[in-house]
Write an enzyme that holds these catalytic residues in place. Sequence first.
Site, PDB file in Angstrom:
ATOM      1  N   LYS A  67       0.955  -1.816   0.235  1.00  0.00           N
ATOM      2  CA  LYS A  67       0.022  -0.168   0.241  1.00  0.00           C
ATOM      3  C   LYS A  67       0.852   1.199  -0.320  1.00  0.00           C
ATOM      4  CE  LYS A  67      -3.621  -2.418   1.920  1.00  0.00           C
ATOM      5  NZ  LYS A  67      -4.413  -2.913   3.173  1.00  0.00           N
ATOM      6  N   GLN A 111      -4.653  -1.918   9.710  1.00  0.00           N
ATOM      7  CA  GLN A 111      -4.425  -3.518   9.446  1.00  0.00           C
ATOM      8  C   GLN A 111      -4.857  -4.348   9.761  1.00  0.00           C
ATOM      9  OE1 GLN A 111      -3.144  -3.704   5.861  1.00  0.00           O
ATOM     10  NE2 GLN A 111      -4.136  -5.614   6.306  1.00  0.00           N
ATOM     11  N   ASP A 134     -11.123   2.489   3.818  1.00  0.00           N
ATOM     12  CA  ASP A 134     -11.142   0.817   3.799  1.00  0.00           C
ATOM     13  C   ASP A 134     -13.112   0.893   3.633  1.00  0.00           C
ATOM     14  OD1 ASP A 134      -9.391  -0.481   3.744  1.00  0.00           O
ATOM     15  OD2 ASP A 134      -9.267  -1.449   5.458  1.00  0.00           O
TER      16      ASP A 134
END
Length: 298
Positions: A67, A111, A134
């Site tokens: 990322k 994460q 997200d």
Amino acid sequence: MENINLKVLSFSKNSQKIINGTEISENLKLQVKNEILSLKNKINRSPKLVVILVGENPASKVYVGNKQKTSLEIGIQSEIIKLDENTNQNELINIIKKLNVDANVDGILVQLPLPKQICELEILKTINPLKDVDCFHPENVGLMLIGKPRFLPCTPAGIIEMLKQKNITLEGKNVVVIGRSNIVGKPLALLLLQNNATVTICHSKTKNLEKLTQKADILIVAIGKANFLTKDMIKKNSIIIDVGINRIDNKLYGDVNFKDVFEKASFITPVPGGVGKMTIIMLMKNTVSAYKIHNKII
Ligand code: NDP
């Protein structure tokens, strides 16, 4: 000579079957990079994505690194906050609260998975929904459910985009999704439905799974079991999307037995180089959307 020509023909026909996530995502990267360049003229700073990594999960470290790499390639500032495996929930919440009000931060991503002392839902609920790139915050999930999305969930949106890029229409198609997680299966089924597909969701308690998968025009597998899907489970000329990422002895395997299924499918995604690449570029797109929201451009 004729044999060689036939072989070349069959190879090029076969390679057209592969939905190449790397190629599609590289094109999208250029588009997003150009959009950032033109927005920077108005806003005078680059978008910024902060990723929080708790603990030492090797797969998570790879995802976070990928990322960051893509962010930097396309002009997004990237910060990784690395926290100890033993970090407690309140410490993490306090860090997120600071980022929520930091005017230089557009996107925040924690994460997953998190160590067991931390409740995932509490953490996802703490992220400012306007910075939730997200698309896991309940407010953003709700907006998506009613068809008014602020952001789109990265993996499901990446799959829809891949199909669009291959001119594969969803309207009226029988799409079977195996897997019903909050990250992949459920939001994916919703997006497919919003694209007018007829959707069947299967899971570990589904009976006679093959009977359902054999009817699918498009079959999407997201279960986390290496090489699970074999050719006897699919219809001839169906489209196979493999979401799975399974690491065995440092090698990556999808949930689909690619070699076994390849001949029978009309299109198929590889692992690696398929859905995973699309997930990252969709995250970048969401970060740019958050940057625009933050700067009142939309
Ligand atoms: P989860 O473990 O959260 O969910 C797995 C789902 O698969 C569950 O709904 C489970 O059913 C179902 N399932 C498990 N075994 C079977 C079976 N034998 N038959 C039918 N259904 C089954 O996984 P995720 O959704 O988070 O991830 C799935 C895979 O996708 C993983 O390999 C993951 O690494 C990968 N992934 C890839 C991404 C990418 O960018 N390419 C992004 C995110 C994930 P039940 O609900 O009944 O338990």
